[in-house]
Design a protein around this motif. Structure first.
Motif, PDB file in Angstrom:
ATOM      1  N   ILE A 234      38.354   0.442 125.603  1.00  0.00           N
ATOM      2  CA  ILE A 234      38.848  -0.259 124.595  1.00  0.00           C
ATOM      3  C   ILE A 234      39.764   0.589 123.808  1.00  0.00           C
ATOM      4  O   ILE A 234      40.081   0.122 122.715  1.00  0.00           O
ATOM      5  N   GLY A 237      42.465  -1.500 122.857  1.00  0.00           N
ATOM      6  CA  GLY A 237      42.114  -2.708 122.178  1.00  0.00           C
ATOM      7  C   GLY A 237      42.209  -3.780 123.584  1.00  0.00           C
ATOM      8  O   GLY A 237      41.880  -3.267 124.529  1.00  0.00           O
ATOM      9  N   GLU A 407      34.710  -4.448 120.759  1.00  0.00           N
ATOM     10  CA  GLU A 407      36.038  -5.085 120.499  1.00  0.00           C
ATOM     11  C   GLU A 407      35.557  -6.133 119.092  1.00  0.00           C
ATOM     12  O   GLU A 407      36.453  -6.088 118.421  1.00  0.00           O
TER      13      GLU A 407
END
Length: 638
Positions: A234, A237, A407
């Motif tokens: 992540i 993103g 997220e």
């Protein structure tokens, strides 16, 4: 223009410095026009769809659905399962995706739709944070078993290891001449069960939840590795996690297919499948079966955790989420059914080998994944290979759900403080991972499993249902079903039909309310095996659930105190959408959303869009129709 609009043009509140502003505070001050562009989007066409599939298809599909199906009527369970999918699953899934895509905002900032209910967004974050802490511990257990499978002989295949007790017995070699286990051996323990409880968990080192014992350093390192994997995926993103899901969302299906083919070719497999799917229609008369079906749908699709809303917020404005809703929800249901075949075919083989009924080997949850299935693997040729495949499948199933949880948290907070955090999103993600790793260390102790059970039982129980009911009522009753349908029309080119409106207004909230009442009435204290949790632990769990519920009235209190006037006036003002609520890009703001975006210069964003891209598309036609409808409504009111 309406009076509130004119009033907004002439009256300006005191200006807050840009750096201290959150999206909820933004009024008419000038802001950067490339707000959504800075936020990022999915980079490929399938990124969003695969991320949703990976998020929804998780560990529960493998270790909860098959067990729930056979205990609640076998094949007959599919009737309430698909009915609850239609009443509860699909409509709530579409509602959450629509909210996220229309606004391009995370679970906190999306409550510009009705600031009075922003506490529901905070409750979502609390729930998803608690779930992320223990969910990654399950991934750490999977990693432990994955590494343990890299050997020629599986360590849980035989007794005689330092962690085994006198009760340990290799059941496979203990059958009598009739192929059944002698009665005096039924109280014995399999090597896989002792490996799990005495070696992996080392639960004998703890006297209970109040004295967790020492940290297990091998588990501690596995948990660290799990968090490092999640962080690396992540790091950028959705640009990075959107690429990882091409593997983590599709590869489990390949392994599941291999396990399914291997399972159904084993002797005795049909016995397990028959046990799994034989319809027992008298079960349908029991309310418990319908509740279990609704619970399975509710938790399996991940509605209310904010993951769907977050993923949809990175879509382009006209992404066809209507089609995606049906692909993901039906795909999730079919995967659960297929996983049942893969699991029960092996359990049928195992029951034949051991000479015991299938119901004596069938378990749910961690008991299936870390005790029963690993034991079944030892009975197969090339057992380390099949064991590695099974745990690699669990790893990929778990990881993409964990990506969504992280997220959601990162997006929600960065959307609230974009000018502080968005340029340093990677650093902020790292800090969140470190903090959650440290909070999860208690789960790596000898008594860590007790804490994991407590978190699993209470973190996302009645609190999650309250959040989803609140969201559903706030959108359909306070914001207005007509207005919400008009927003979807503006975004997708058509209004949701009677089915969706009936579910959003009545059926879905009523079903969830029934679930909530049932879970309170049928409340049972937590337990793990023969261990019963003390009263203080139960109280802690209940407070954990209540805390997320209390976020909603706390958020209402804050929203009301920020307004002026009498209590009723404050409530009315706080429940109205914020001035800058609507699509994030100016060219998508038509009708009532024209020139309400902070920093907007153009009175006709549609013209901007046409100058920029040329021509009129079907979506512009839709926008013109919506404008015309609004104008006609205003004329009729005058």
């Amino acid at each position: 223009p309406t009076w509130p609009h004119l009033f907004g043009l002439f009256y300006r509140q005191p200006i807050t410095p840009d750096l201290l502003m959150t999206p909820s505070d933004q009024g008419d001050v000038d802001l950067d026009m490339d707000f959504a562009a800075d936020r990022g989007n999915w980079t490929g066409k399938l990124d969003f769809l695969l991320s949703c599939i990976g998020y929804c298809v998780g560990l529960g599909n493998v270790w909860r659905f098959p067990y729930r199906a056979y205990t609640n009527g076998g094949g007959a369970f599919l009737v309430p399962y698909f009915l609850m999918l239609a009443i509860c699953g699909i409509p709530l899934f579409f509602l959450e995706l629509s909210l996220g895509q229309f606004s391009s905002l995370g679970p906190l900032a999306v409550w510009k739709i009705s600031p009075l209910f922003k506490g529901a967004g905070a409750a979502m974050l609390l729930i998803v944070g608690l779930v992320a802490i223990y969910y990654n511990m399950i991934i750490a257990y999977v990693l432990f078993y994955l590494f343990a499978s890299l050997t020629s002989n599986l360590p849980w295949e035989h007794c005689g290891n330092w962690w085994n007790t006198d009760l340990c017995l290799e059941h496979r070699g203990a059958k009598d001449g009739n192929g059944a286990l002698p009665l005096n051996l039924t109280s014995t323990v399999s090597p896989s069960e002792e490996y799990w409880s005495r070696y992996v968990l080392h639960i004998q080192g703890s006297r209970g939840i109040g004295s967790p014992g020492e940290i297990r350093w091998n588990l501690c390192l596995c948990l660290l590795l799990a968090w490092v994997i999640v962080f690396l995926c992540i790091l950028k993103g959705v640009k990075s996690s959107g690429k990882v899901v091409y593997f983590t969302a599709t590869f489990p299906y390949l392994i599941l297919l291999m396990l399914l083919v291997r399972g159904v070719t084993l002797p005795g497999a049909w016995k397990g499948i028959q046990f799994y799917l034989t319809p027992q229609f008298h079960h349908l008369l029991s309310s418990k079966v319908w509740i279990e079906a609704a619970l399975q749908i509710f938790y399996s699709l991940g509605v209310g955790f904010g993951g769907l809303l977050t993923f949809a917020s990175y879509n382009t404005f006209h992404q066809n989420i209507y089609r995606d809703t049906f692909i993901v929800t039906l795909g999730n249901a079919i995967t659960s059914i297929l996983a049942g075949f893969a699991i029960f075919s092996v359990l049928g083989y195992m029951s034949q080998e051991l000479g015991v009924p299938v119901d004596q080997v069938a378990k749910a949850g961690p008991g299936l994944a870390f005790v029963v299935y690993p034991q079944a693997m030892t009975m197969l040729p090339l057992s380390p290979f099949w064991s590695f495949l099974f745990f690699f499948m669990l790893l990929t199933l778990g990881l993409d759900s964990q990506f969504a949880f992280l997220e959601t948290i990162v997006t929600a907070v960065t959307d609230e403080f974009p000018y502080y955090l968005r340029p340093k999103k990677a650093v902020f993600s790292g800090l969140i991972c470190v903090a959650m790793y440290l909070m999860g260390l208690v789960l790596t102790t000898d008594g860590g499993m007790y804490w994991l059970v407590l978190l699993d039982d209470y973190s996302a129980s009645f609190g999650l249902m309250v959040v989803v009911i609140t969201t559903c009522l706030a959108v359909t009753r306070v914001y207005g079903i007509q207005r919400f349908c008009r927003d979807i029309h503006m975004m997708l080119g058509f209004k949701p039909g009677l089915y969706f409106r009936a579910c959003w207004l009545f059926l879905s909230p009523a079903t969830l309310l029934a679930l909530l009442v049932y879970s309170i009435v049928k409340y049972q204290p937590s337990e793990y095996g023969s261990y019963h949790f003390p009263a203080w632990a139960e109280l802690l769990g209940i407070l954990m659930g209540l805390l997320s519920c209390l976020m909603i009235p706390a958020g209402m209190l804050v929203a009301v105190l920020r307004e002026e006037g009498s209590l009723w006036e404050r409530l009315q003002q706080a429940s109205r959408p914020a001035m800058d609520w609507g699509p994030s890009l100016e060219e998508n703001r038509t009708g009532m959303y024209v020139a309400t975006l902070a920093g907007s210069q153009s009175p006709k964003p549609l013209m901007v869009h046409m100058r920029k891209y040329g021509g009129i598309t079907s979506f512009e036609n839709t926008a013109i129709e919506v404008d015309r409808e609004i104008a006609e409504e205003e004329e009729s009111m005058m």
